[in-house]
Motif scaffolding. Sequence first.
Motif, PDB file in Angstrom:
ATOM      1  N   PRO A 147      -9.222  -5.102   3.651  1.00  0.00           N
ATOM      2  CA  PRO A 147      -9.938  -4.609   2.464  1.00  0.00           C
ATOM      3  C   PRO A 147     -10.304  -3.132   2.532  1.00  0.00           C
ATOM      4  O   PRO A 147     -10.210  -2.413   1.519  1.00  0.00           O
ATOM      5  CB  PRO A 147     -11.188  -5.495   2.430  1.00  0.00           C
ATOM      6  CG  PRO A 147     -10.797  -6.734   3.167  1.00  0.00           C
ATOM      7  CD  PRO A 147      -9.856  -6.289   4.236  1.00  0.00           C
ATOM      8  N   GLY A 167      -5.017  -8.055   0.919  1.00  0.00           N
ATOM      9  CA  GLY A 167      -6.094  -7.570   1.773  1.00  0.00           C
ATOM     10  C   GLY A 167      -7.295  -8.485   1.772  1.00  0.00           C
ATOM     11  O   GLY A 167      -8.006  -8.605   2.784  1.00  0.00           O
ATOM     12  N   ASP A 168      -7.528  -9.143   0.648  1.00  0.00           N
ATOM     13  CA  ASP A 168      -8.651 -10.078   0.561  1.00  0.00           C
ATOM     14  C   ASP A 168      -8.417 -11.345   1.376  1.00  0.00           C
ATOM     15  O   ASP A 168      -9.347 -12.130   1.582  1.00  0.00           O
ATOM     16  CB  ASP A 168      -8.897 -10.451  -0.900  1.00  0.00           C
ATOM     17  CG  ASP A 168      -9.490  -9.292  -1.696  1.00  0.00           C
ATOM     18  OD1 ASP A 168     -10.034  -8.373  -1.076  1.00  0.00           O
ATOM     19  OD2 ASP A 168      -9.396  -9.321  -2.949  1.00  0.00           O
ATOM     20  N   VAL A 201      -7.205  -0.947   2.029  1.00  0.00           N
ATOM     21  CA  VAL A 201      -6.789  -0.962   0.621  1.00  0.00           C
ATOM     22  C   VAL A 201      -7.685  -0.047  -0.201  1.00  0.00           C
ATOM     23  O   VAL A 201      -7.210   0.690  -1.076  1.00  0.00           O
ATOM     24  CB  VAL A 201      -6.811  -2.400   0.068  1.00  0.00           C
ATOM     25  CG1 VAL A 201      -6.555  -2.394  -1.441  1.00  0.00           C
ATOM     26  CG2 VAL A 201      -5.754  -3.262   0.763  1.00  0.00           C
ATOM     27  N   ARG A 202      -8.971  -0.052   0.083  1.00  0.00           N
ATOM     28  CA  ARG A 202      -9.869   0.818  -0.679  1.00  0.00           C
ATOM     29  C   ARG A 202      -9.527   2.285  -0.446  1.00  0.00           C
ATOM     30  O   ARG A 202      -9.559   3.092  -1.388  1.00  0.00           O
ATOM     31  CB  ARG A 202     -11.320   0.554  -0.295  1.00  0.00           C
ATOM     32  CG  ARG A 202     -12.302   1.381  -1.116  1.00  0.00           C
ATOM     33  CD  ARG A 202     -13.676   0.803  -1.130  1.00  0.00           C
ATOM     34  NE  ARG A 202     -14.551   1.548  -2.032  1.00  0.00           N
ATOM     35  CZ  ARG A 202     -15.789   1.183  -2.343  1.00  0.00           C
ATOM     36  NH1 ARG A 202     -16.300   0.063  -1.828  1.00  0.00           N
ATOM     37  NH2 ARG A 202     -16.523   1.917  -3.157  1.00  0.00           N
ATOM     38  N   GLU A 242      -9.804  -7.042   8.225  1.00  0.00           N
ATOM     39  CA  GLU A 242      -9.366  -5.677   8.527  1.00  0.00           C
ATOM     40  C   GLU A 242      -9.049  -5.579  10.013  1.00  0.00           C
ATOM     41  O   GLU A 242      -9.868  -5.915  10.866  1.00  0.00           O
ATOM     42  CB  GLU A 242     -10.466  -4.676   8.169  1.00  0.00           C
ATOM     43  CG  GLU A 242     -10.076  -3.228   8.399  1.00  0.00           C
ATOM     44  CD  GLU A 242      -9.051  -2.722   7.387  1.00  0.00           C
ATOM     45  OE1 GLU A 242      -8.065  -2.101   7.832  1.00  0.00           O
ATOM     46  OE2 GLU A 242      -9.241  -2.940   6.184  1.00  0.00           O
ATOM     47  N   GLU A 262      -6.740   3.179  -2.613  1.00  0.00           N
ATOM     48  CA  GLU A 262      -7.081   3.394  -4.022  1.00  0.00           C
ATOM     49  C   GLU A 262      -7.279   4.884  -4.278  1.00  0.00           C
ATOM     50  O   GLU A 262      -6.839   5.428  -5.309  1.00  0.00           O
ATOM     51  CB  GLU A 262      -8.347   2.621  -4.377  1.00  0.00           C
ATOM     52  CG  GLU A 262      -8.182   1.110  -4.390  1.00  0.00           C
ATOM     53  CD  GLU A 262      -9.484   0.402  -4.729  1.00  0.00           C
ATOM     54  OE1 GLU A 262     -10.376   1.041  -5.319  1.00  0.00           O
ATOM     55  OE2 GLU A 262      -9.619  -0.787  -4.399  1.00  0.00           O
ATOM     56  N   MET A 266       0.834  -1.204   0.000  1.00  0.00           N
ATOM     57  CA  MET A 266       0.000   0.000   0.000  1.00  0.00           C
ATOM     58  C   MET A 266       0.864   1.247   0.000  1.00  0.00           C
ATOM     59  O   MET A 266       0.643   2.183  -0.764  1.00  0.00           O
ATOM     60  CB  MET A 266      -0.914   0.027   1.238  1.00  0.00           C
ATOM     61  CG  MET A 266      -2.068  -0.924   1.238  1.00  0.00           C
ATOM     62  SD  MET A 266      -3.341  -0.533   2.506  1.00  0.00           S
ATOM     63  CE  MET A 266      -2.367  -0.186   3.978  1.00  0.00           C
ATOM     64  N   ARG A 307      -4.220  -5.309  -2.730  1.00  0.00           N
ATOM     65  CA  ARG A 307      -5.623  -5.740  -2.763  1.00  0.00           C
ATOM     66  C   ARG A 307      -5.736  -7.253  -2.620  1.00  0.00           C
ATOM     67  O   ARG A 307      -6.589  -7.761  -1.882  1.00  0.00           O
ATOM     68  CB  ARG A 307      -6.278  -5.274  -4.057  1.00  0.00           C
ATOM     69  CG  ARG A 307      -7.784  -5.533  -4.108  1.00  0.00           C
ATOM     70  CD  ARG A 307      -8.395  -5.061  -5.412  1.00  0.00           C
ATOM     71  NE  ARG A 307      -8.304  -3.615  -5.555  1.00  0.00           N
ATOM     72  CZ  ARG A 307      -7.533  -2.981  -6.430  1.00  0.00           C
ATOM     73  NH1 ARG A 307      -6.748  -3.686  -7.253  1.00  0.00           N
ATOM     74  NH2 ARG A 307      -7.527  -1.675  -6.504  1.00  0.00           N
ATOM     75  N   LEU A 342      -0.638  -1.664  -5.854  1.00  0.00           N
ATOM     76  CA  LEU A 342      -2.005  -1.606  -5.343  1.00  0.00           C
ATOM     77  C   LEU A 342      -2.724  -2.936  -5.570  1.00  0.00           C
ATOM     78  O   LEU A 342      -3.459  -3.417  -4.698  1.00  0.00           O
ATOM     79  CB  LEU A 342      -2.767  -0.466  -6.023  1.00  0.00           C
ATOM     80  CG  LEU A 342      -4.140  -0.120  -5.440  1.00  0.00           C
ATOM     81  CD1 LEU A 342      -4.027   0.250  -3.965  1.00  0.00           C
ATOM     82  CD2 LEU A 342      -4.761   1.031  -6.229  1.00  0.00           C
ATOM     83  N   GLU A 343      -2.503  -3.542  -6.718  1.00  0.00           N
ATOM     84  CA  GLU A 343      -3.117  -4.850  -6.991  1.00  0.00           C
ATOM     85  C   GLU A 343      -2.604  -5.911  -6.027  1.00  0.00           C
ATOM     86  O   GLU A 343      -3.362  -6.758  -5.531  1.00  0.00           O
ATOM     87  CB  GLU A 343      -2.836  -5.269  -8.435  1.00  0.00           C
ATOM     88  CG  GLU A 343      -3.688  -4.551  -9.463  1.00  0.00           C
ATOM     89  CD  GLU A 343      -5.176  -4.824  -9.272  1.00  0.00           C
ATOM     90  OE1 GLU A 343      -5.533  -5.973  -8.920  1.00  0.00           O
ATOM     91  OE2 GLU A 343      -5.976  -3.892  -9.434  1.00  0.00           O
TER      92      GLU A 343
END
Length: 394
Positions: free
Chosen positions: A284, A269-270, A287-288, A274, A291, A243, A266, A262-263
């Motif tokens: 998640p 993060g999945d 990470v959003r 959190e 973005e 991140m 992500r 970022l990918e």
Amino acid sequence: MAVDAHTGVGKRIAYRRRIARLTQQQLADAAQIHLGTLRKIERGARGAGDAVLESIAAALGVDPSVLLPRYDRAEDRVNQAMPALSAVLATYEMPDDGPVRSLADLRTAVSQAETWRLGAEYVRISRQLPLLLAELSRALRCVPEGERGTVAGLLVRAYRAADAVAYKYGALDLSARLIEVMRWVSPQAEDPLVNASVAYVRTETFFAARAHHAGLRALEQAVDAVPATGRTAALAARGALHMRAAVIAGRAGRADAAGTHLELARALGDRVPESVYRGTAFGPDSVRIHEVSVAVSLGDSHAQRALEAAAGWQPPLSLPAERRSGFYIELARAQLWAGRPDQAFASLKRARSIAPQHAREHQWVRQDAATLRRLKRTDAESLTHFAAWCHATG
């Protein structure tokens, strides 16, 4: 330092108490003070010292600064504490003699400081950290060998809390020194995830120096040093570094690298819930938020991308206040670039309501508030008050 009895603190406490739908007795019980004391404070018959004010604020669930009559009080108190932080830093290898609490008590104290950092409660940190850092330095020298790693890890966390104050309030030289001492301490923790957390924080020095390419290289090296295991903590450590790398790659103008990191963040993060791992929120939702951060880092031509990432979503209350406040600060910048001044101002106010000390010291808040004042395209009176609060110029 006591708060003067006639400056309106009592009225602010009474107002917040009514909003919280608490009786005076309920608030006094929650704050662990005498009912008579609270009554006198609310009617202005006596002042509220720092400890009492903080207890009342905690019971109300607000930052102590919102109870103070002048918003610059927080800045004054933090700046007054900077010399004490500098002094304890100067003696990190040879601390003065003094008491050392049990390991359990030290762990509790450090966890509290970390909670304040994540909540952007910088006044509390500045008051408590100098003594705690000195005590932890003494502990590192005197605890049994088998406990040194644990104490070193606690010391890194405490230095990180102190650094948050120094960095947010513009004491960049002090921040850089704190980070260097963190780098000195972290190997003694014998935990690669502690090293990863220090690498995450060290990025501040690259941001401050605008050495974005070097910062990206340092983060990529740090990612490679994290154990490649499926443990949740290790996944979160790698994800947090990705991140951070995505944001600094954006600042460096490297859109492809930013997208790649970022990918990767992500995907990691999945795989984890959190939460806060080694002092850094990751998952998640984080990470959003990043973005939006990456899009803003790439510049005004990416404003629409930031708005799309934020559309119809708001950070959950379970996220640390500092991170939620940062989301609205960055969203405000994208909204301003997109020609939406009213929305930008609303986002800045939202950031302030979540973490006032964080928003007030953020350079983008000051810059964007000054831009909005020049444009004169939103609520002029409210904006004037807001600009004065954050010391916006121009």
